[in-house]
Design a protein around this motif. Structure first.
Motif, PDB file in Angstrom:
ATOM      1  N   ALA A 133      66.023  35.195  78.739  1.00 20.98           N
ATOM      2  CA  ALA A 133      65.182  34.069  79.137  1.00 20.98           C
ATOM      3  C   ALA A 133      65.209  32.959  78.090  1.00 20.98           C
ATOM      4  CB  ALA A 133      63.752  34.545  79.365  1.00 20.98           C
ATOM      5  N   TYR A 134      65.233  33.338  76.826  1.00 24.14           N
ATOM      6  CA  TYR A 134      65.288  32.322  75.757  1.00 24.14           C
ATOM      7  C   TYR A 134      66.600  31.545  75.789  1.00 24.14           C
ATOM      8  CZ  TYR A 134      65.960  30.524  71.019  1.00 24.14           C
ATOM      9  OH  TYR A 134      66.233  29.722  69.937  1.00 24.14           O
ATOM     10  N   PHE A 204      57.925  30.632  81.419  1.00 27.04           N
ATOM     11  CA  PHE A 204      56.957  30.435  80.332  1.00 27.04           C
ATOM     12  C   PHE A 204      57.604  29.709  79.155  1.00 27.04           C
ATOM     13  CE2 PHE A 204      54.609  31.610  76.558  1.00 27.04           C
ATOM     14  CZ  PHE A 204      53.299  31.433  76.960  1.00 27.04           C
ATOM     15  N   PHE A 205      58.837  30.059  78.811  1.00 25.47           N
ATOM     16  CA  PHE A 205      59.529  29.380  77.713  1.00 25.47           C
ATOM     17  C   PHE A 205      59.729  27.896  78.020  1.00 25.47           C
ATOM     18  CE2 PHE A 205      61.729  33.576  76.340  1.00 25.47           C
ATOM     19  CZ  PHE A 205      60.567  33.943  75.686  1.00 25.47           C
ATOM     20  N   ASP A 206      59.933  27.566  79.288  1.00 28.39           N
ATOM     21  CA  ASP A 206      60.108  26.156  79.663  1.00 28.39           C
ATOM     22  C   ASP A 206      58.837  25.346  79.414  1.00 28.39           C
ATOM     23  OD1 ASP A 206      62.710  26.610  80.412  1.00 28.39           O
ATOM     24  OD2 ASP A 206      62.248  26.869  82.545  1.00 28.39           O
ATOM     25  N   SER A 235      54.490  33.511  73.036  1.00 25.38           N
ATOM     26  CA  SER A 235      54.704  34.104  74.359  1.00 25.38           C
ATOM     27  C   SER A 235      54.016  35.451  74.508  1.00 25.38           C
ATOM     28  CB  SER A 235      56.207  34.263  74.618  1.00 25.38           C
ATOM     29  OG  SER A 235      56.887  33.052  74.430  1.00 25.38           O
ATOM     30  N   ARG A 236      53.007  35.715  73.710  1.00 24.21           N
ATOM     31  CA  ARG A 236      52.331  37.009  73.801  1.00 24.21           C
ATOM     32  C   ARG A 236      51.710  37.277  75.168  1.00 24.21           C
ATOM     33  NH1 ARG A 236      49.351  37.160  67.827  1.00 24.21           N
ATOM     34  NH2 ARG A 236      51.285  37.376  66.595  1.00 24.21           N
ATOM     35  N   LEU A 321      56.105  31.235  88.532  1.00 23.91           N
ATOM     36  CA  LEU A 321      57.423  30.644  88.733  1.00 23.91           C
ATOM     37  C   LEU A 321      57.292  29.270  89.353  1.00 23.91           C
ATOM     38  CD1 LEU A 321      59.435  33.706  90.050  1.00 23.91           C
ATOM     39  CD2 LEU A 321      59.475  32.708  87.785  1.00 23.91           C
ATOM     40  N   LYS A 322      58.008  28.313  88.801  1.00 27.33           N
ATOM     41  CA  LYS A 322      57.959  26.947  89.284  1.00 27.33           C
ATOM     42  C   LYS A 322      59.175  26.683  90.152  1.00 27.33           C
ATOM     43  CE  LYS A 322      55.674  25.467  85.020  1.00 27.33           C
ATOM     44  NZ  LYS A 322      55.734  24.588  83.847  1.00 27.33           N
TER      45      LYS A 322
END
Length: 323
Positions: A133-134, A204-206, A235-236, A321-322
């Motif tokens: 994901a990163y 979430f990273f975005d 990101s916990r 989710l977007k």
């Protein structure tokens, strides 16, 4: 220079307007619900509200019915559990059924196996899903759109369709040519990557501002330092949700461990209880013992949800989710 004198009758009164603004802002800042307070003031709105409440309450009772029957059925005798009509509460509760099931079903052994499988799945899932994901979110690799589209495509395929290819790969691991049958690694390896978890973490990273990563790059941080020192600490909540979902999925997994782990000393609770049932065992056990074993096996996921339900809801809100 003399200031012009205003006519008091022509000066607007700000008090009423400011009060209106304060009341309006307080309503806007109040917590929004499915049914607005204005709708609840109307008879139709109140009737609709209570109708929905009764439907949700009935659905909850229907959902909890099998769970209640499982826990109370473990307290009944073998005759009472099959009698018609069934009893809502045991006439003579047999609390020893739980302790007897704990000993007869070798619960400590299989509980430890299930816990080990869940811990291994969580570790591999966090390593693979978080790094994937990163890379998709912040490193922008070549073919990012195609990779993400491929992940979405795998979500459309039923998991049962993967059983035969996965079993062939586990039986003879490509390149290494080793077999992972009767090995916990054979259960861990297919669960190491989840397309859903990767997309959730990427979403979430975005949402993390690019200014943070840009500032870290200016200070000389490399990609791995950005991941370990900035992305993971922020990101916990998302990682907690992925961890809980992975634990629950591993705890209730049945079909894949049944195929891979044929050694009874390596099997999890779900497979062990199935193999020790009356149909699959040379020594049939009382049905109440099996019910007690199922009830004991369901306790850890229930406790996990009750303890971390706020984190689950908060994480789902943060990692939606977007489109």
């Amino acid at each position: 220079m003399a200031l012009p004198i205003q006519n008091p009758s022509l000066t607007p009164a700000p008090a009423k307007k400011s009060w209106f603004r304060r009341e309006r802002s307080s309503e806007e800042m109040s917590e929004r619900t499915l049914v607005s307070p204005l709708s609840l003031r109307r008879p139709t709105g109140r009737a609709l509200y209570w109708l929905i409440f009764v439907l949700l309450l009935g659905t909850t009772v229907i959902t909890l019915g099998p769970i209640y029957w499982m826990y109370t059925g473990a307290l009944k005798s073998s005759i009472e559990i099959f009698q018609t009509p069934p009893t809502l509460w045991p006439a003579h509760p047999l609390w020893d059924n739980y302790s007897n099931a704990w000993d007869v079903l070798s619960f400590p052994l299989y509980f430890g196996n299930t816990l080990a499988l869940a811990v291994g799945a969580v570790i591999l899932q966090l390593v693979v899903s978080a790094t994937a994901a990163y890379s998709l979110s912040k490193l922008n690799p070549a073919g990012k759109g195609i990779i993400q589209f491929s992940f979405f495509c795998t979500l459309m395929v039923p998991p049962v369709a993967y059983l035969i290819p996965q079993f062939v790969n586990i039986s003879d691991l490509p390149l290494l040519h080793i077999s992972l049958i009767n090995n916990w690694a054979g259960v861990w390896l297919p669960s190491a990557a989840s397309a859903f978890n990767i997309l959730v973490l990427k979403s979430f990273f975005d949402s993390i501002p690019a200014e943070l990563t840009d500032a870290a790059r200016l200070d000389g941080a490399n990609a791995w330092q950005l991941f370990t020192r900035i992305m993971l600490p922020l990101s916990r909540p998302a990682l907690a949700v992925v961890t809980i979902f992975t634990v629950v999925a591993s705890w209730k997994d049945f079909l894949w461990p049944l195929l891979v782990l044929t050694d009874s000393n390596l099997q999890p609770l779900s497979v062990a209880i199935f193999r020790q049932s009356g149909i699959n065992s040379n020594l049939p056990l009382p049905f109440t013992y099996l019910m007690a074993g199922l009830a004991l096996a369901s306790v850890p996921p229930i406790i996990l949800f009750l303890v971390f339900q706020r984190q689950i809801i908060r994480g789902i809100n943060l990692t939606g989710l977007k489109g």
